[in-house]
Design a protein around this motif. Structure first.
Motif, PDB file in Angstrom:
ATOM      1  N   ALA A 266       7.940   7.275 -10.650  1.00  0.00           N
ATOM      2  CA  ALA A 266       8.584   6.004 -10.315  1.00  0.00           C
ATOM      3  C   ALA A 266       9.506   6.116  -9.108  1.00  0.00           C
ATOM      4  O   ALA A 266       9.973   5.094  -8.586  1.00  0.00           O
ATOM      5  CB  ALA A 266       9.375   5.481 -11.515  1.00  0.00           C
ATOM      6  N   ARG A 267       9.793   7.342  -8.662  1.00  0.00           N
ATOM      7  CA  ARG A 267      10.707   7.525  -7.519  1.00  0.00           C
ATOM      8  C   ARG A 267      10.075   8.327  -6.377  1.00  0.00           C
ATOM      9  O   ARG A 267      10.538   8.257  -5.254  1.00  0.00           O
ATOM     10  CB  ARG A 267      11.974   8.255  -7.979  1.00  0.00           C
ATOM     11  N   LEU A 268       9.030   9.083  -6.674  1.00  0.00           N
ATOM     12  CA  LEU A 268       8.413   9.948  -5.675  1.00  0.00           C
ATOM     13  C   LEU A 268       7.944   9.127  -4.474  1.00  0.00           C
ATOM     14  O   LEU A 268       7.196   8.166  -4.617  1.00  0.00           O
ATOM     15  CB  LEU A 268       7.222  10.676  -6.301  1.00  0.00           C
ATOM     16  N   GLY A 269       8.415   9.518  -3.293  1.00  0.00           N
ATOM     17  CA  GLY A 269       8.035   8.802  -2.077  1.00  0.00           C
ATOM     18  C   GLY A 269       8.949   7.655  -1.724  1.00  0.00           C
ATOM     19  O   GLY A 269       8.727   6.955  -0.729  1.00  0.00           O
ATOM     20  N   SER A 270      10.010   7.448  -2.508  1.00  0.00           N
ATOM     21  CA  SER A 270      10.967   6.385  -2.222  1.00  0.00           C
ATOM     22  C   SER A 270      12.242   6.997  -1.642  1.00  0.00           C
ATOM     23  O   SER A 270      12.403   8.216  -1.594  1.00  0.00           O
ATOM     24  CB  SER A 270      11.308   5.599  -3.498  1.00  0.00           C
ATOM     25  N   SER A 271      13.146   6.128  -1.235  1.00  0.00           N
ATOM     26  CA  SER A 271      14.427   6.605  -0.702  1.00  0.00           C
ATOM     27  C   SER A 271      15.417   6.916  -1.807  1.00  0.00           C
ATOM     28  O   SER A 271      16.543   7.346  -1.536  1.00  0.00           O
ATOM     29  CB  SER A 271      15.007   5.552   0.244  1.00  0.00           C
ATOM     30  N   ASP A 272      15.021   6.697  -3.066  1.00  0.00           N
ATOM     31  CA  ASP A 272      15.892   6.994  -4.204  1.00  0.00           C
ATOM     32  C   ASP A 272      15.616   8.404  -4.724  1.00  0.00           C
ATOM     33  O   ASP A 272      14.468   8.848  -4.742  1.00  0.00           O
ATOM     34  CB  ASP A 272      15.650   5.994  -5.339  1.00  0.00           C
TER      35      ASP A 272
ATOM     36  N   PRO B  92       2.938  10.380   3.920  1.00  0.00           N
ATOM     37  CA  PRO B  92       2.318  11.086   2.793  1.00  0.00           C
ATOM     38  C   PRO B  92       3.386  11.724   1.908  1.00  0.00           C
ATOM     39  O   PRO B  92       4.402  12.226   2.387  1.00  0.00           O
ATOM     40  CB  PRO B  92       1.456  12.152   3.483  1.00  0.00           C
ATOM     41  N   THR B  93       3.164  11.684   0.620  1.00  0.00           N
ATOM     42  CA  THR B  93       4.178  12.084  -0.354  1.00  0.00           C
ATOM     43  C   THR B  93       3.768  13.370  -1.055  1.00  0.00           C
ATOM     44  O   THR B  93       2.699  13.451  -1.658  1.00  0.00           O
ATOM     45  CB  THR B  93       4.372  10.958  -1.394  1.00  0.00           C
ATOM     46  N   LYS B  94       4.630  14.370  -0.983  1.00  0.00           N
ATOM     47  CA  LYS B  94       4.325  15.669  -1.596  1.00  0.00           C
ATOM     48  C   LYS B  94       4.551  15.616  -3.105  1.00  0.00           C
ATOM     49  O   LYS B  94       5.583  15.149  -3.572  1.00  0.00           O
ATOM     50  CB  LYS B  94       5.187  16.761  -0.973  1.00  0.00           C
ATOM     51  N   PHE B  95       3.550  16.115  -3.811  1.00  0.00           N
ATOM     52  CA  PHE B  95       3.628  16.185  -5.272  1.00  0.00           C
ATOM     53  C   PHE B  95       3.416  17.628  -5.705  1.00  0.00           C
ATOM     54  O   PHE B  95       2.432  18.260  -5.328  1.00  0.00           O
ATOM     55  CB  PHE B  95       2.559  15.292  -5.909  1.00  0.00           C
TER      56      PHE B  95
ATOM     57  N   HIS C  83       0.840  -1.192   0.000  1.00  0.00           N
ATOM     58  CA  HIS C  83       0.000   0.000   0.000  1.00  0.00           C
ATOM     59  C   HIS C  83       0.884   1.254   0.000  1.00  0.00           C
ATOM     60  O   HIS C  83       1.574   1.518   0.980  1.00  0.00           O
ATOM     61  CB  HIS C  83      -0.923  -0.003   1.218  1.00  0.00           C
ATOM     62  N   HIS C  84       0.866   1.965  -1.127  1.00  0.00           N
ATOM     63  CA  HIS C  84       1.708   3.155  -1.231  1.00  0.00           C
ATOM     64  C   HIS C  84       1.049   4.338  -0.535  1.00  0.00           C
ATOM     65  O   HIS C  84      -0.171   4.386  -0.333  1.00  0.00           O
ATOM     66  CB  HIS C  84       2.027   3.474  -2.691  1.00  0.00           C
ATOM     67  N   SER C  85       1.869   5.315  -0.184  1.00  0.00           N
ATOM     68  CA  SER C  85       1.372   6.517   0.476  1.00  0.00           C
ATOM     69  C   SER C  85       0.489   7.314  -0.479  1.00  0.00           C
ATOM     70  O   SER C  85       0.558   7.159  -1.704  1.00  0.00           O
ATOM     71  CB  SER C  85       2.549   7.380   0.929  1.00  0.00           C
ATOM     72  N   LEU C  86      -0.322   8.165   0.098  1.00  0.00           N
ATOM     73  CA  LEU C  86      -1.170   9.034  -0.712  1.00  0.00           C
ATOM     74  C   LEU C  86      -0.430  10.331  -1.027  1.00  0.00           C
ATOM     75  O   LEU C  86       0.409  10.782  -0.256  1.00  0.00           O
ATOM     76  CB  LEU C  86      -2.473   9.327   0.025  1.00  0.00           C
ATOM     77  N   LEU C  87      -0.755  10.913  -2.166  1.00  0.00           N
ATOM     78  CA  LEU C  87      -0.116  12.163  -2.573  1.00  0.00           C
ATOM     79  C   LEU C  87      -0.772  13.351  -1.878  1.00  0.00           C
ATOM     80  O   LEU C  87      -1.990  13.376  -1.677  1.00  0.00           O
ATOM     81  CB  LEU C  87      -0.231  12.348  -4.087  1.00  0.00           C
ATOM     82  N   THR C  88       0.045  14.316  -1.533  1.00  0.00           N
ATOM     83  CA  THR C  88      -0.452  15.607  -1.047  1.00  0.00           C
ATOM     84  C   THR C  88       0.068  16.694  -1.975  1.00  0.00           C
ATOM     85  O   THR C  88       0.905  16.443  -2.853  1.00  0.00           O
ATOM     86  CB  THR C  88       0.029  15.906   0.389  1.00  0.00           C
ATOM     87  N   GLY C  89      -0.401  17.919  -1.775  1.00  0.00           N
ATOM     88  CA  GLY C  89       0.144  19.044  -2.503  1.00  0.00           C
ATOM     89  C   GLY C  89       1.509  19.411  -1.957  1.00  0.00           C
ATOM     90  O   GLY C  89       1.982  18.833  -0.967  1.00  0.00           O
ATOM     91  N   PRO C  90       2.193  20.376  -2.563  1.00  0.00           N
ATOM     92  CA  PRO C  90       3.563  20.727  -2.162  1.00  0.00           C
ATOM     93  C   PRO C  90       3.673  21.232  -0.725  1.00  0.00           C
ATOM     94  O   PRO C  90       4.734  21.137  -0.117  1.00  0.00           O
ATOM     95  CB  PRO C  90       3.973  21.811  -3.168  1.00  0.00           C
ATOM     96  N   GLN C  91       2.575  21.740  -0.159  1.00  0.00           N
ATOM     97  CA  GLN C  91       2.593  22.211   1.225  1.00  0.00           C
ATOM     98  C   GLN C  91       1.987  21.181   2.174  1.00  0.00           C
ATOM     99  O   GLN C  91       1.715  21.495   3.336  1.00  0.00           O
ATOM    100  CB  GLN C  91       1.820  23.538   1.347  1.00  0.00           C
ATOM    101  N   GLY C  92       1.768  19.968   1.677  1.00  0.00           N
ATOM    102  CA  GLY C  92       1.185  18.928   2.512  1.00  0.00           C
ATOM    103  C   GLY C  92      -0.330  18.926   2.510  1.00  0.00           C
ATOM    104  O   GLY C  92      -0.957  18.146   3.225  1.00  0.00           O
ATOM    105  N   GLU C  93      -0.938  19.781   1.682  1.00  0.00           N
ATOM    106  CA  GLU C  93      -2.398  19.854   1.653  1.00  0.00           C
ATOM    107  C   GLU C  93      -2.984  18.672   0.878  1.00  0.00           C
ATOM    108  O   GLU C  93      -2.331  18.080   0.031  1.00  0.00           O
ATOM    109  CB  GLU C  93      -2.850  21.172   1.016  1.00  0.00           C
ATOM    110  N   ALA C  94      -4.235  18.337   1.190  1.00  0.00           N
ATOM    111  CA  ALA C  94      -4.897  17.219   0.510  1.00  0.00           C
ATOM    112  C   ALA C  94      -5.023  17.534  -0.978  1.00  0.00           C
ATOM    113  O   ALA C  94      -5.339  18.655  -1.377  1.00  0.00           O
ATOM    114  CB  ALA C  94      -6.273  16.976   1.122  1.00  0.00           C
TER     115      ALA C  94
END
Length: 441
Positions: free
Chosen positions: A267-273, A297-300, A228-239
């Motif tokens: 392919a890399r967002l939210g990973s340690s790479d 949660p992963t900032k996009f 189960h991957h993390s959910l994306l948030t906005g750049p400031q952590g917003e939903a």
């Protein structure tokens, strides 16, 4: 054999959140030499639209995520009916008739008593006569799966060891009163019968997974590996949930985002790479490891896609962008030098049009009062055409010798006079393409 699936509902256009799920499942399958299934979850006849099915396929093809086969849940309703009958025979499926208002009141009462707000299984105590009376009054009820109240445990590919007490979860509704089969059972039947070995989806599905594990076991299936991957948030952590409609893949494509830029980021967002631009899908596949992704949660930020797009475009030969160059109006005989000049100075291919307009029509000169005599003298020294890559150097050397100017005091006024800009491409590459200057030469 490793088998994964991407299972979108055709009720809208797919967005970056959907892409994350699709890409992870695709990369797992391709890295293992397995099968990637596109499964259209279209059991909702009211909201599912064929135009969205077509759009989903177009978006995946644009990105190069090619599926091995397509399945449609609307073609498999008989399989879900058989599974439901089996659960009924086992005593694991029961009809319930509460209205949404009644269920809400029950939840509030439980919360006030400090209890978890789960369905109280009151329907299990209904007699056949009571059920008939409720059907006559309210129509058919919903069908709930009766969970075994024990701990449900699995090792998650991203979250690690998970343990959920089934007593803290409501018996899930698998079939609505109108007969519509819901995702929870349809997905289980499909995953089991299609031999799906790995399921990657968002962390908002963790509770679903717990209940589905019990359904799989009840039906005699083998549980896939879940992650189960993390959910994306906005750049400031917003939903992002309210903004996902503006982050549809087709909107990003319209904005000029390049597929490899989008894939490299996702392919890399939210990973340690670190996020690094990859040149092709093979590089993404080779470097993918689901275990390197985290639970937070992963900032996009959509703006991160544009530097990657620019960098990708800089790496491309003319053959890969020839249509875009032609669409910008560039004559075929100038396409090669034009692309060599413009490639370092664009963010998206849409920027090509502006550079060609500059080359074709010229620009309003930017000439400071103190530079007017200098520019006039410099223009008089411009050599006869045709111009080539050596012309700029020859011209500026002659101007330097005649005027004594050098460095920024020499080059900047000439650039501003010719382009109307303080910065831009190498002038040695741009000068031969300036049609107004060519005509003067």
């Amino acid at each position: 054999m490793t088998t994964t699936r991407f299972a979108p509902s055709p009720t809208g256009y797919i967005h970056v959140g959907n892409l994350r799920t699709a890409l992870m499942n695709y990369l797992i399958a391709r890295k293992a030499g397995g099968t990637f299934i596109l499964r259209i979850d279209d059991t909702d006849p009211e909201r599912s639209k064929e135009e969205y099915v077509d759009a989903i396929k177009q978006d995946l093809e644009w990105l190069g995520l090619h599926w091995d086969r397509v399945e449609r849940q609307s073609d498999r309703l008989d399989r879900y009916a058989e599974a439901a009958d089996k659960l009924r025979e086992m005593g694991r499926f029961y009809e319930a008739f509460e209205t949404p208002t009644e269920l809400d009141l029950k939840r509030k009462k439980q919360l006030n008593m400090g209890k978890p707000p789960v369905y109280d299984r009151a329907a299990l105590n209904l007699s056949d006569a009571e059920k008939e009376a409720l059907r006559a009054e309210r129509g058919n009820g919903v069908w709930r799966f009766k969970l075994d109240h024990e701990r449900i445990e699995w090792n998650d590919g991203i979250l690690g060891d998970i343990s959920i007490d089934a007593a803290s979860v409501s018996d899930p509704v698998l079939i609505r009163g109108d007969g519509q089969v819901l995702y929870t059972i349809a997905s289980v039947v499909d995953d089991t019968e299609m031999g799906v070995t790995d399921v990657v989806r968002g962390s908002d599905h963790v509770t679903n997974t717990a209940t589905q594990i019990q359904i799989i076991e009840a039906l005699g299936g083998t549980c896939p590996r879940f992650a189960h991957h993390s959910l994306l948030t906005g750049p400031q952590g917003e939903a992002l949930s309210k903004r996902l409609g503006t982050l549809a893949l087709r909107d990003l494509r319209e904005q000029g985002v390049q597929p490899m830029a989008l894939l490299s980021l996702m392919a890399r967002l939210g990973s340690s790479d670190p996020v690094e631009l990859r040149s092709d899908m093979a590089e993404l596949i080779d470097g993918f490891d689901i275990g390197r992704f985290g639970a937070a949660p992963t900032k996009f930020d959509v703006q991160d896609l544009f530097p990657l797009t620019a960098k990708h475009l800089q790496s491309l030969p003319l053959a890969d962008v020839a249509d875009a160059v032609a669409d910008a109006g560039v004559p075929t005989e100038l396409a090669e030098p034009f692309w060599a000049m413009a490639r370092e100075n664009i963010t998206t291919l849409a920027d090509l049009k502006g550079w060609w307009e500059l080359c074709r029509d010229g620009a309003e000169p930017l000439i400071a009062d103190e530079d007017r005599e200098f520019i006039a003298e410099a223009v008089a020294l411009l050599p006869e055409g045709p111009f080539d890559g050596e012309t700029w150097g020859q011209w500026t050397s002659a101007v330097k010798e005649a005027t004594g100017r050098k460095g920024k005091g020499l080059f900047m006024p000439l650039r501003k006079a010719l382009t109307g800009m303080e910065r831009g491409p190498e002038m040695a590459a741009l000068l031969p393409l300036l049609q107004v200057i060519r005509a003067r030469g």
